[in-house]
Design a protein around this motif. Sequence first.
Motif, PDB file in Angstrom:
ATOM      1  N   LEU A   1      28.585  11.317  81.550  1.00 27.64           N
ATOM      2  CA  LEU A   1      28.530  12.313  80.481  1.00 27.64           C
ATOM      3  C   LEU A   1      28.714  13.720  81.034  1.00 27.64           C
ATOM      4  CD1 LEU A   1      28.099  12.902  77.496  1.00 27.64           C
ATOM      5  CD2 LEU A   1      25.617  12.973  77.939  1.00 27.64           C
ATOM      6  N   GLU A   2      28.084  13.994  82.179  1.00 30.92           N
ATOM      7  CA  GLU A   2      28.235  15.307  82.806  1.00 30.92           C
ATOM      8  C   GLU A   2      29.678  15.537  83.246  1.00 30.92           C
ATOM      9  OE1 GLU A   2      23.713  15.836  84.659  1.00 30.92           O
ATOM     10  OE2 GLU A   2      25.346  15.043  85.901  1.00 30.92           O
ATOM     11  N   ALA A   3      30.292  14.494  83.809  1.00 30.78           N
ATOM     12  CA  ALA A   3      31.693  14.606  84.221  1.00 30.78           C
ATOM     13  C   ALA A   3      32.592  14.875  83.015  1.00 30.78           C
ATOM     14  CB  ALA A   3      32.130  13.332  84.937  1.00 30.78           C
ATOM     15  N   LEU A   4      32.273  14.223  81.901  1.00 33.52           N
ATOM     16  CA  LEU A   4      33.050  14.429  80.683  1.00 33.52           C
ATOM     17  C   LEU A   4      32.904  15.863  80.184  1.00 33.52           C
ATOM     18  CD1 LEU A   4      34.805  13.190  78.441  1.00 33.52           C
ATOM     19  CD2 LEU A   4      32.686  12.563  77.255  1.00 33.52           C
TER      20      LEU A   4
ATOM     21  N   ILE B   1      32.006  18.722  81.916  1.00 30.88           N
ATOM     22  CA  ILE B   1      32.659  19.740  82.753  1.00 30.88           C
ATOM     23  C   ILE B   1      34.173  19.534  82.780  1.00 30.88           C
ATOM     24  CG2 ILE B   1      30.616  20.092  84.185  1.00 30.88           C
ATOM     25  CD1 ILE B   1      31.976  18.467  86.369  1.00 30.88           C
ATOM     26  N   GLY B   2      34.612  18.277  82.645  1.00 31.29           N
ATOM     27  CA  GLY B   2      36.046  18.030  82.577  1.00 31.29           C
ATOM     28  C   GLY B   2      36.652  18.625  81.329  1.00 31.29           C
ATOM     29  N   ALA B   3      35.945  18.473  80.208  1.00 34.04           N
ATOM     30  CA  ALA B   3      36.429  19.058  78.955  1.00 34.04           C
ATOM     31  C   ALA B   3      36.433  20.583  79.031  1.00 34.04           C
ATOM     32  CB  ALA B   3      35.562  18.587  77.795  1.00 34.04           C
ATOM     33  N   GLY B   4      35.371  21.150  79.610  1.00 33.49           N
ATOM     34  CA  GLY B   4      35.305  22.600  79.760  1.00 33.49           C
ATOM     35  C   GLY B   4      36.436  23.138  80.616  1.00 33.49           C
TER      36      GLY B   4
ATOM     37  N   LEU C   1      26.864  25.237  84.201  1.00 31.86           N
ATOM     38  CA  LEU C   1      25.447  25.571  84.029  1.00 31.86           C
ATOM     39  C   LEU C   1      24.750  24.534  83.154  1.00 31.86           C
ATOM     40  CD1 LEU C   1      25.618  29.438  83.414  1.00 31.86           C
ATOM     41  CD2 LEU C   1      25.037  28.258  85.543  1.00 31.86           C
ATOM     42  N   ALA C   2      25.462  24.038  82.140  1.00 30.11           N
ATOM     43  CA  ALA C   2      24.865  23.093  81.185  1.00 30.11           C
ATOM     44  C   ALA C   2      24.489  21.769  81.838  1.00 30.11           C
ATOM     45  CB  ALA C   2      25.827  22.837  80.027  1.00 30.11           C
ATOM     46  N   VAL C   3      25.209  21.381  82.900  1.00 29.25           N
ATOM     47  CA  VAL C   3      24.894  20.103  83.565  1.00 29.25           C
ATOM     48  C   VAL C   3      23.928  20.296  84.729  1.00 29.25           C
ATOM     49  CG1 VAL C   3      27.087  19.093  82.863  1.00 29.25           C
ATOM     50  CG2 VAL C   3      26.906  20.189  85.108  1.00 29.25           C
ATOM     51  N   GLY C   4      23.393  21.527  84.867  1.00 24.44           N
ATOM     52  CA  GLY C   4      22.352  21.750  85.861  1.00 24.44           C
ATOM     53  C   GLY C   4      22.803  22.275  87.198  1.00 24.44           C
ATOM     54  N   VAL C   5      24.060  22.708  87.324  1.00 25.86           N
ATOM     55  CA  VAL C   5      24.525  23.283  88.585  1.00 25.86           C
ATOM     56  C   VAL C   5      23.922  24.679  88.733  1.00 25.86           C
ATOM     57  CG1 VAL C   5      26.545  23.975  89.937  1.00 25.86           C
ATOM     58  CG2 VAL C   5      26.674  21.968  88.448  1.00 25.86           C
ATOM     59  N   PRO C   6      23.322  25.012  89.876  1.00 29.63           N
ATOM     60  CA  PRO C   6      22.740  26.346  90.066  1.00 29.63           C
ATOM     61  C   PRO C   6      23.777  27.443  89.834  1.00 29.63           C
ATOM     62  CG  PRO C   6      22.068  24.877  91.834  1.00 29.63           C
ATOM     63  CD  PRO C   6      23.111  24.141  91.048  1.00 29.63           C
ATOM     64  N   PRO C   7      23.350  28.611  89.324  1.00 34.15           N
ATOM     65  CA  PRO C   7      24.301  29.655  88.931  1.00 34.15           C
ATOM     66  C   PRO C   7      25.298  30.068  90.006  1.00 34.15           C
ATOM     67  CG  PRO C   7      22.126  30.180  88.101  1.00 34.15           C
ATOM     68  CD  PRO C   7      21.958  28.973  88.976  1.00 34.15           C
TER      69      PRO C   7
ATOM     70  N   TRP D   1      31.377  19.935  95.421  1.00 43.05           N
ATOM     71  CA  TRP D   1      32.686  19.291  95.412  1.00 43.05           C
ATOM     72  C   TRP D   1      32.846  18.199  94.358  1.00 43.05           C
ATOM     73  CZ3 TRP D   1      36.662  21.630  97.103  1.00 43.05           C
ATOM     74  CH2 TRP D   1      36.541  22.554  98.150  1.00 43.05           C
ATOM     75  N   PRO D   2      31.849  17.383  94.065  1.00 42.95           N
ATOM     76  CA  PRO D   2      32.047  16.391  92.992  1.00 42.95           C
ATOM     77  C   PRO D   2      32.417  17.040  91.659  1.00 42.95           C
ATOM     78  CG  PRO D   2      30.104  15.850  94.273  1.00 42.95           C
ATOM     79  CD  PRO D   2      30.542  17.202  94.732  1.00 42.95           C
ATOM     80  N   HIS D   3      31.711  18.129  91.299  1.00 37.14           N
ATOM     81  CA  HIS D   3      32.021  18.833  90.062  1.00 37.14           C
ATOM     82  C   HIS D   3      33.382  19.534  90.151  1.00 37.14           C
ATOM     83  CE1 HIS D   3      27.584  18.553  90.081  1.00 37.14           C
ATOM     84  NE2 HIS D   3      27.712  18.410  88.777  1.00 37.14           N
ATOM     85  N   THR D   4      33.648  20.134  91.309  1.00 32.31           N
ATOM     86  CA  THR D   4      34.877  20.904  91.474  1.00 32.31           C
ATOM     87  C   THR D   4      36.117  20.020  91.398  1.00 32.31           C
ATOM     88  OG1 THR D   4      33.719  22.528  92.850  1.00 32.31           O
ATOM     89  CG2 THR D   4      36.120  22.472  93.019  1.00 32.31           C
ATOM     90  N   LEU D   5      36.060  18.827  92.011  1.00 33.42           N
ATOM     91  CA  LEU D   5      37.222  17.942  91.996  1.00 33.42           C
ATOM     92  C   LEU D   5      37.561  17.484  90.585  1.00 33.42           C
ATOM     93  CD1 LEU D   5      36.514  15.825  95.213  1.00 33.42           C
ATOM     94  CD2 LEU D   5      38.234  17.623  94.895  1.00 33.42           C
ATOM     95  N   VAL D   6      36.517  17.188  89.797  1.00 39.30           N
ATOM     96  CA  VAL D   6      36.758  16.815  88.403  1.00 39.30           C
ATOM     97  C   VAL D   6      37.434  17.971  87.666  1.00 39.30           C
ATOM     98  CG1 VAL D   6      35.644  16.272  86.197  1.00 39.30           C
ATOM     99  CG2 VAL D   6      34.861  15.172  88.294  1.00 39.30           C
ATOM    100  N   MET D   7      36.948  19.188  87.906  1.00 35.07           N
ATOM    101  CA  MET D   7      37.484  20.356  87.207  1.00 35.07           C
ATOM    102  C   MET D   7      38.886  20.716  87.687  1.00 35.07           C
ATOM    103  SD  MET D   7      34.076  22.720  87.003  1.00 35.07           S
ATOM    104  CE  MET D   7      34.836  23.996  86.014  1.00 35.07           C
ATOM    105  N   LEU D   8      39.163  20.507  88.973  1.00 31.21           N
ATOM    106  CA  LEU D   8      40.505  20.776  89.482  1.00 31.21           C
ATOM    107  C   LEU D   8      41.543  19.951  88.739  1.00 31.21           C
ATOM    108  CD1 LEU D   8      40.040  21.031  93.361  1.00 31.21           C
ATOM    109  CD2 LEU D   8      41.212  22.702  91.926  1.00 31.21           C
ATOM    110  N   LEU D   9      41.255  18.683  88.576  1.00 30.03           N
ATOM    111  CA  LEU D   9      42.193  17.780  87.911  1.00 30.03           C
ATOM    112  C   LEU D   9      42.360  18.144  86.439  1.00 30.03           C
ATOM    113  CD1 LEU D   9      41.061  14.382  89.491  1.00 30.03           C
ATOM    114  CD2 LEU D   9      43.139  15.671  90.011  1.00 30.03           C
TER     115      LEU D   9
END
Length: 266
Positions: A4-7, A9-12, A35-41, A216-224
């Motif tokens: 759900l978190e991947a979905l 941040i991917g949508a964002g 921020l919504a999925v709990g990543v520090p600012p 990196w897990p969040h960033t790679l999803v967002m890169l794609l």
Amino acid sequence: MTALEALLIGAGAFVAGAANSVAGGGTFFSFPALLAVGVPPVVANASNSVALWPGSLSGAWAYRLELSRYRRYLIPMSLASLLGGIAGGLLLLAAGDARFAALIPWLLAFATLLFAFSPQLSAALRRMRQRQGVSHARPGHDSQHGAGSPAGWLVQLLVSIYGGFFGAGMGILMMASLAISGHEDMQHINALKNLLSAVIYSVTVVTFIVAGAVSWPHTLVMLLTASAGGYAGARMARKIQGPWLRRVVIAVGAALSLYYFYKTLA
């Protein structure tokens, strides 16, 4: 990171990539998603910069012909962007999560106002240039532009520090400073903005990676997804009316600003 978190941040990031390719303001969608999925600012801001970095490079490459006449002028301005980007990135890392979290609503509100009033700002700048009677610099005479002066260099340095620290609204600030400095052709202003923004993003990305401030897990999803969104946005650009997308970005920015002000004060 859950599915759900991947979905989320991917949508964002997808919407951010699409928005940046049409009207700008993508950070209003991708940064709050982190921020919504709990990543520090601080990590969220660093990861967002890395995720949106390829888009800045492609934007600069698209204007390579317009930029060819500004080679001499771009050297000092790129240096200002380089130094400012490093300084802004280091300021972000030094601020820490608590201080940066307290600044988030103010930064979002400032960027939203810049985005909302950018047409009026551009019109006012054009009128100012017309009253001053400044003529276009001839091709190959980029040194005549005021942006090559010490004052223009200092303004670019300050804009770059802001861009390295947060980034949202940086393009609007930079276009305003370039217009004030004497550039009148909006295509050339956009070309210069894209290249100098790419320099700022590149150096801040390196700074954040070296400092280990990237998730990196969040960033790679967002890169794609941001890359896919940028491609989709470019294809839809002719079908989507810019004013409508601008209204959506402004509404989102205003709502997020109010939300983070409430969250900070509560």
